[in-house]
Design a protein around this motif. Structure first.
Motif, PDB file in Angstrom:
ATOM      1  N   MET A   1       0.872  -1.180   0.000  1.00  0.00           N
ATOM      2  CA  MET A   1       0.000   0.000   0.000  1.00  0.00           C
ATOM      3  C   MET A   1       0.907   1.228   0.000  1.00  0.00           C
ATOM      4  SD  MET A   1      -2.683  -1.044   3.019  1.00  0.00           S
ATOM      5  CE  MET A   1      -3.453   0.574   3.146  1.00  0.00           C
ATOM      6  N   LEU A   2       0.561   2.197  -0.838  1.00  0.00           N
ATOM      7  CA  LEU A   2       1.338   3.437  -0.876  1.00  0.00           C
ATOM      8  C   LEU A   2       0.414   4.621  -0.632  1.00  0.00           C
ATOM      9  CD1 LEU A   2       3.512   2.870  -4.104  1.00  0.00           C
ATOM     10  CD2 LEU A   2       4.286   2.709  -1.719  1.00  0.00           C
ATOM     11  N   HIS A   3       0.801   5.489   0.293  1.00  0.00           N
ATOM     12  CA  HIS A   3       0.058   6.731   0.508  1.00  0.00           C
ATOM     13  C   HIS A   3       0.857   7.845  -0.143  1.00  0.00           C
ATOM     14  CE1 HIS A   3      -1.891   9.708   3.576  1.00  0.00           C
ATOM     15  NE2 HIS A   3      -2.358   9.841   2.354  1.00  0.00           N
ATOM     16  N   LEU A   4       0.292   8.464  -1.185  1.00  0.00           N
ATOM     17  CA  LEU A   4       1.030   9.474  -1.953  1.00  0.00           C
ATOM     18  C   LEU A   4       0.446  10.860  -1.706  1.00  0.00           C
ATOM     19  CD1 LEU A   4       1.228   7.589  -5.383  1.00  0.00           C
ATOM     20  CD2 LEU A   4       2.904   7.555  -3.521  1.00  0.00           C
ATOM     21  N   ASP A   5       1.320  11.887  -1.695  1.00  0.00           N
ATOM     22  CA  ASP A   5       0.782  13.257  -1.626  1.00  0.00           C
ATOM     23  C   ASP A   5       0.481  13.734  -3.052  1.00  0.00           C
ATOM     24  OD1 ASP A   5       3.072  14.185  -2.853  1.00  0.00           O
ATOM     25  OD2 ASP A   5       3.917  15.131  -1.051  1.00  0.00           O
ATOM     26  N   ASP A   6       0.032  14.996  -3.194  1.00  0.00           N
ATOM     27  CA  ASP A   6      -0.429  15.395  -4.537  1.00  0.00           C
ATOM     28  C   ASP A   6       0.723  15.588  -5.527  1.00  0.00           C
ATOM     29  OD1 ASP A   6       0.338  17.587  -3.195  1.00  0.00           O
ATOM     30  OD2 ASP A   6      -1.618  18.625  -3.258  1.00  0.00           O
ATOM     31  N   LYS A   7       1.974  15.570  -5.026  1.00  0.00           N
ATOM     32  CA  LYS A   7       3.100  15.604  -5.961  1.00  0.00           C
ATOM     33  C   LYS A   7       3.639  14.205  -6.254  1.00  0.00           C
ATOM     34  CE  LYS A   7       4.656  20.221  -4.689  1.00  0.00           C
ATOM     35  NZ  LYS A   7       3.887  20.361  -3.397  1.00  0.00           N
ATOM     36  N   GLY A   8       2.979  13.194  -5.697  1.00  0.00           N
ATOM     37  CA  GLY A   8       3.421  11.824  -5.938  1.00  0.00           C
ATOM     38  C   GLY A   8       4.523  11.355  -5.006  1.00  0.00           C
ATOM     39  N   ILE A   9       4.789  12.156  -3.957  1.00  0.00           N
ATOM     40  CA  ILE A   9       5.794  11.725  -2.968  1.00  0.00           C
ATOM     41  C   ILE A   9       5.128  10.780  -1.958  1.00  0.00           C
ATOM     42  CG2 ILE A   9       7.374  12.505  -1.126  1.00  0.00           C
ATOM     43  CD1 ILE A   9       8.252  13.256  -3.991  1.00  0.00           C
ATOM     44  N   CYS A  10       5.860   9.735  -1.610  1.00  0.00           N
ATOM     45  CA  CYS A  10       5.291   8.699  -0.754  1.00  0.00           C
ATOM     46  C   CYS A  10       5.316   9.140   0.716  1.00  0.00           C
ATOM     47  CB  CYS A  10       6.087   7.418  -0.935  1.00  0.00           C
ATOM     48  SG  CYS A  10       5.539   6.111   0.132  1.00  0.00           S
ATOM     49  N   LEU A  11       4.143   9.254   1.317  1.00  0.00           N
ATOM     50  CA  LEU A  11       4.045   9.624   2.728  1.00  0.00           C
ATOM     51  C   LEU A  11       4.199   8.400   3.626  1.00  0.00           C
ATOM     52  CD1 LEU A  11       0.939  11.967   2.324  1.00  0.00           C
ATOM     53  CD2 LEU A  11       3.318  12.696   2.664  1.00  0.00           C
ATOM     54  N   GLU A  12       3.677   7.302   3.164  1.00  0.00           N
ATOM     55  CA  GLU A  12       3.775   6.060   3.935  1.00  0.00           C
ATOM     56  C   GLU A  12       3.751   4.884   2.970  1.00  0.00           C
ATOM     57  OE1 GLU A  12       0.614   5.466   6.816  1.00  0.00           O
ATOM     58  OE2 GLU A  12       1.295   3.422   7.241  1.00  0.00           O
ATOM     59  N   ALA A  13       4.645   3.940   3.196  1.00  0.00           N
ATOM     60  CA  ALA A  13       4.640   2.714   2.381  1.00  0.00           C
ATOM     61  C   ALA A  13       4.429   1.533   3.312  1.00  0.00           C
ATOM     62  CB  ALA A  13       5.964   2.576   1.642  1.00  0.00           C
ATOM     63  N   ARG A  14       3.584   0.610   2.885  1.00  0.00           N
ATOM     64  CA  ARG A  14       3.428  -0.644   3.644  1.00  0.00           C
ATOM     65  C   ARG A  14       3.719  -1.796   2.700  1.00  0.00           C
ATOM     66  NH1 ARG A  14      -2.341   0.210   6.571  1.00  0.00           N
ATOM     67  NH2 ARG A  14      -2.011   2.335   7.315  1.00  0.00           N
ATOM     68  N   ILE A  15       4.587  -2.680   3.133  1.00  0.00           N
ATOM     69  CA  ILE A  15       5.001  -3.803   2.289  1.00  0.00           C
ATOM     70  C   ILE A  15       4.981  -5.071   3.136  1.00  0.00           C
ATOM     71  CG2 ILE A  15       6.886  -4.790   0.936  1.00  0.00           C
ATOM     72  CD1 ILE A  15       7.864  -1.965   0.394  1.00  0.00           C
ATOM     73  N   THR A  16       4.269  -6.081   2.645  1.00  0.00           N
ATOM     74  CA  THR A  16       4.202  -7.366   3.341  1.00  0.00           C
ATOM     75  C   THR A  16       4.592  -8.478   2.383  1.00  0.00           C
ATOM     76  OG1 THR A  16       2.380  -6.545   4.706  1.00  0.00           O
ATOM     77  CG2 THR A  16       2.667  -8.940   4.603  1.00  0.00           C
ATOM     78  N   THR A  17       5.407  -9.404   2.843  1.00  0.00           N
ATOM     79  CA  THR A  17       5.634 -10.611   2.042  1.00  0.00           C
ATOM     80  C   THR A  17       4.954 -11.783   2.742  1.00  0.00           C
ATOM     81  OG1 THR A  17       7.687 -11.105   3.200  1.00  0.00           O
ATOM     82  CG2 THR A  17       7.876  -9.860   1.152  1.00  0.00           C
ATOM     83  N   PHE A  18       4.559 -12.777   1.944  1.00  0.00           N
ATOM     84  CA  PHE A  18       3.990 -13.996   2.546  1.00  0.00           C
ATOM     85  C   PHE A  18       4.531 -15.212   1.787  1.00  0.00           C
ATOM     86  CE2 PHE A  18       0.702 -14.671  -0.736  1.00  0.00           C
ATOM     87  CZ  PHE A  18       0.609 -13.398  -1.285  1.00  0.00           C
ATOM     88  N   GLY A  19       4.506 -16.351   2.457  1.00  0.00           N
ATOM     89  CA  GLY A  19       5.077 -17.567   1.861  1.00  0.00           C
ATOM     90  C   GLY A  19       6.587 -17.602   1.988  1.00  0.00           C
ATOM     91  N   ALA A  20       7.155 -16.615   2.669  1.00  0.00           N
ATOM     92  CA  ALA A  20       8.619 -16.535   2.766  1.00  0.00           C
ATOM     93  C   ALA A  20       9.097 -16.660   4.207  1.00  0.00           C
ATOM     94  CB  ALA A  20       9.106 -15.221   2.163  1.00  0.00           C
ATOM     95  N   GLY A  21       8.234 -17.163   5.076  1.00  0.00           N
ATOM     96  CA  GLY A  21       8.574 -17.331   6.492  1.00  0.00           C
ATOM     97  C   GLY A  21       7.401 -18.012   7.170  1.00  0.00           C
ATOM     98  N   GLY A  22       7.451 -18.135   8.480  1.00  0.00           N
ATOM     99  CA  GLY A  22       6.376 -18.809   9.208  1.00  0.00           C
ATOM    100  C   GLY A  22       5.075 -18.030   9.225  1.00  0.00           C
ATOM    101  N   THR A  23       5.174 -16.720   9.077  1.00  0.00           N
ATOM    102  CA  THR A  23       3.996 -15.848   9.062  1.00  0.00           C
ATOM    103  C   THR A  23       4.184 -14.822   7.940  1.00  0.00           C
ATOM    104  OG1 THR A  23       5.006 -14.165  10.464  1.00  0.00           O
ATOM    105  CG2 THR A  23       3.874 -15.953  11.603  1.00  0.00           C
ATOM    106  N   PRO A  24       3.117 -14.093   7.586  1.00  0.00           N
ATOM    107  CA  PRO A  24       3.349 -12.933   6.720  1.00  0.00           C
ATOM    108  C   PRO A  24       4.201 -11.921   7.488  1.00  0.00           C
ATOM    109  CG  PRO A  24       1.072 -12.959   7.515  1.00  0.00           C
ATOM    110  CD  PRO A  24       1.703 -14.251   7.952  1.00  0.00           C
ATOM    111  N   MET A  25       5.018 -11.156   6.779  1.00  0.00           N
ATOM    112  CA  MET A  25       5.935 -10.233   7.471  1.00  0.00           C
ATOM    113  C   MET A  25       5.933  -8.864   6.823  1.00  0.00           C
ATOM    114  SD  MET A  25       9.235 -12.727   7.947  1.00  0.00           S
ATOM    115  CE  MET A  25       9.177 -13.215   6.223  1.00  0.00           C
ATOM    116  N   ARG A  26       5.885  -7.810   7.661  1.00  0.00           N
ATOM    117  CA  ARG A  26       6.074  -6.446   7.161  1.00  0.00           C
ATOM    118  C   ARG A  26       7.563  -6.221   6.948  1.00  0.00           C
ATOM    119  NH1 ARG A  26       1.511  -2.977   8.250  1.00  0.00           N
ATOM    120  NH2 ARG A  26       2.871  -1.188   7.890  1.00  0.00           N
TER     121      ARG A  26
END
Ligand SMILES: Cc1cc2nc3c(=O)[nH]c(=O)nc-3n(C[C@H](O)[C@H](O)[C@H](O)COP(=O)(O)OP(=O)(O)OC[C@H]3O[C@@H](n4cnc5c(N)ncnc54)[C@H](O)[C@@H]3O)c2cc1C
Ligand code: FES
Ligand code: FES
Lengths: 299, 157
Positions: A202-227
């Motif tokens: 998930m990416l939260h962008l401001d009106d100039k396209g700059i990223c205010l917050e990024a959320r990244i999760t992987t799954f299948g690559a460990g015992g649980t999903p991971m941020r």
């Protein structure tokens, strides 16, 4: 007869179910959609003494807007209902993107959101999405209720914070305000299989396209999903251009320490985990690449 | 102790009542108790799709449901497709297109296609392939099955 002997209860109220859980605890298994529990019982990988079928309890299946703008989803809501829900598409499009990857439509007709979370397969889609959405879960027992954050819920391979006497009753998805973009990618051998590895972003962008917050999760690559904290931090404040996306993918691959099994090697999961993140970021930026957005435009 | 239960259900429009062991799967009940052997049973863990039937209108793995869970439900199995000697359009299209060889997968594919076509008008070949991806066929190579389903959708639309 495939499953081993058990006693069967089909309570009609939540309180009745909680009382049974309190009584039998570890000896009991909740039966929700049965799409994970029944295969394990048919193969006698699990032999519960008591099966508590929660399909006849009213009030566990709903998709309702919350007063604070978020969404409350009952644990027994079928995956197919989420897939078709306009409310979910509006509030949490990441979930709408991810659900079609679960098995096949016949599995989603029966499988529930609560069952997927309680079962907590490391390669499952719903747990990864809930972790990305900063979801909260309501857990109930005969002693009362408590709320657990997704980040505190998934403990290990097939292990969650649920106590044997607890029932997962509701998931709460917070509202996202502003310009948010969504991406979901996974790779598997055949359509409908569990993912070898995947990513939700998930990416939260401001009106100039700059990223205010990024959320990244992987799954299948460990015992649980991971941020993926390092990659999330790296992207915030950036314009998420091609170089940024590649660097985020590299940080993700570096952070992963997956296992090898018959489906894929650790090295494969590590490399492809990064690629999935890069593609999910691309997908998030190119909102028109989302099939669900196209559908909305057409309507 | 609740190791047996009385259930009432409707299958292909006909009402049944039966005392069943609680651990009996729905597919075993249909085949063994009601003698409706049209529904096939393969993997018994949800993967092959041979046991797919409609439960209250939704395509469901009958190997992953207990018979007791079908108490009060309205089921449709492959036996419910034909109208007497008159085959259902899906069955006719399967026959015409040679969409079955051994026939093991056929009941599950027909019931899957039934819901799929009800919910998807004028599907593309891609959509049909995705729709039947939860049903395994070891004989046909799928191409004639896809063609049969596309045929029916064109007849209808
Ligand atoms: C062929 C096939 C393919 C599949 N592919 C995928 C896939 O690609 N991705 C994926 O994520 N899943 C997949 N699944 C699993 C499917 O999503 C299941 O629906 C899900 O894992 C479990 O949900 P359920 O409602 O069926 O739960 P059940 O099978 O009924 O229960 C699963 C476990 O959770 C517990 N439980 C259930 N509900 C609760 C509750 N409310 N509170 C406390 N405990 C509870 C049960 O006791 C049990 O231990 C697949 C299944 C099949 C058969
Ligand atoms: S027998 Fe039910 S899916 Fe294979
Ligand atoms: S016709 Fe033999 S498995 Fe499909």
């Amino acid at each position: 007869m495939k499953p081993a002997r058990f006693d069967y209860y089909s309570p009609s109220s939540r309180d009745e179910a909680l009382e049974l859980l309190g009584q039998y605890g570890d000896d009991a298994k909740i039966l929700a959609g049965g799409q994970s529990l029944m295969p394990m019982m048919n193969m006698r990988l699990v032999r519960p003494k008591v099966v508590i079928d929660i399909n006849r309890i009213a009030g566990l299946s709903h998709i309702t807007p919350r007063r604070d703008g978020g969404l409350a989803v009952g644990a027994m809501t079928r995956q197919r209902e989420l897939e078709r829900s306009a409310l979910v598409l509006e509030t949490a499009p990441l979930l709408s993107l991810a659900i079609p990857y679960i098995g096949h439509f016949q599995i989603r007709n029966r499988g529930t959101v609560g069952g997927s979370l309680a079962h907590s397969d490391p390669a499952a889609e719903i747990p990864a999405v809930c972790l990305t959405l900063d979801t909260e879960f309501e857990l109930a027992s005969s002693g009362g209720e408590r709320t657990v954050k997704a980040e505190d819920f998934f403990l290990n391979h097939l292990t969650t914070a649920l106590e044997p006497v607890e029932l997962l009753t509701e998931i709460r998805i917070p509202q996202t305000v502003g310009n948010w973009r969504w991406g979901f990618q996974e790779v598997c051998r055949r359509d409908g299989d569990f993912a070898l590895v995947g990513a939700a972003t998930m990416l939260h962008l401001d009106d100039k396209g700059i990223c205010l917050e990024a959320r990244i999760t992987t799954f299948g690559a460990g015992g649980t999903p991971m941020r993926m904290d390092a990659a999330e931090e790296y992207l915030s404040g950036s314009s998420v251009n091609a170089d940024d996306r590649s660097e985020a993918a590299r940080l993700v691959s570096d952070a992963l320490d997956p296992i090898s099994d018959i489906h894929a090697s650790a090295k494969y999961r590590q490399d492809v985990g990064g690629v999935m993140v890069r593609r999910a970021l691309e997908q998030a930026l190119l909102a028109q690449a989302l099939p669900f957005n196209e559908g909305e435009d057409a309507a | 102790m609740t190791t047996e239960r009385n259930i009432r259900l409707t299958v292909n429009g006909k009402a049944y009542e039966s005392l069943v062991p609680v651990r009996m799967t729905l597919v075993d009940f249909l085949r063994g108790e009601l003698d409706l052997t049209g529904t096939h049973v393969g993997c018994e863990h949800g993967v092959c799709g041979a046991c797919t039937i409609l439960v209250d209108g939704s395509a469901t793995r009958s190997c992953l449901m207990l018979a007791v869970q079908a108490d009060g439900a309205n089921l449709m199995t492959v036996e419910g497709l034909a109208d007497g000697p008159e085959l259902h359009p899906l069955q006719r299209a399967f026959q015409r297109n040679h969409a079955l060889q051994c026939g093991f997968c056929t009941p599950g594919l027909l019931m899957t296609a039934y819901e799929f076509l009800r919910d998807t008008s004028n599907p593309t070949e891609e959509q049909v392939r995705e729709g039947i991806s939860g049903n395994i066929c070891r004989c046909t190579g799928y191409a004639p099955i896809v063609q049969a389903i596309l045929d029916v959708s064109q007849e209808a639309g």
